[in-house]
Enzyme design. Sequence first.
Site: not given
Length: 283
Positions: A16, A57, A77, A244
Amino acid sequence: MGNAFYALVLGPSMVYSCAYWERPDATLEEAQRDKLELICRKLGLKEGDRLLDVGCGWGSMALHAARHHGARVVGITLSAEQAAHARKRVAEEGLADRVEIRVQDYRDVRDGPYDAISSIGMAEHVGAVRYREYADDLYALLTDGGRLLNHQIARRPEGDEAAYHVDEFIDAYVFPDGELAPLGRTLATLEDAGFEARDVEAIREHYALTLRRWVGNLEADWERAARLAGPGRARVWRLYMAACALSFERNRIGVNQILAVKVPGSGASGMPLRARSWGSPDR
């Protein structure tokens, strides 16, 4: 949102953050692999190096560094769901002797020094007030000559501190309390913490391509996405990612990889004389 929704959007790579497109017709998985490999090369990872992956992640960077470069990796994380998925991948790939995944805040890591630190798409969530603390903590965790790769979204300079906040829509529905600093401010803070900045690579257009592929994944399996997230939330994510993509294309925001080094008192950085070869001086 749940791991299943992210898997639908992100694809098999489960990364991501902005991919790196060696060619525009590459697959998303190829571009994410190339991004991870680029980061490993910038960090100069070699067999046995200790890597801390901050904001790991679902474990993709940790797995790539261990599998392809022989690194010993600690990934941290704040998400128990991410950690569980990452640990499952580690076990399935037989890398449990090289990769440890923790649910831990970066400020609580106490087992340095590390030879390298990767922070990929995490620093946007630290906040301007805490950014010097972030830089200081990562600096303290590195060995002399250790490298930091900081991959971070940036906002164009606007003069107003309030402008560092993401827009109201994203703040309300996607990333609460996220802040985007200009590149110059990030570089200055890292230097104030003691780092020497050795390379900056702007990859703004790469994020636009990445986001459009994520939107494509979402739309290709829209009914399942709506079941997993609810129709309203799925629409929010489609709008957020498409907007975005336009912001990156139109240079309203950017994304940069900063390579910084903890240089010892001797001044020996361990960096090669030839720019962007990334190895040690004798490599």
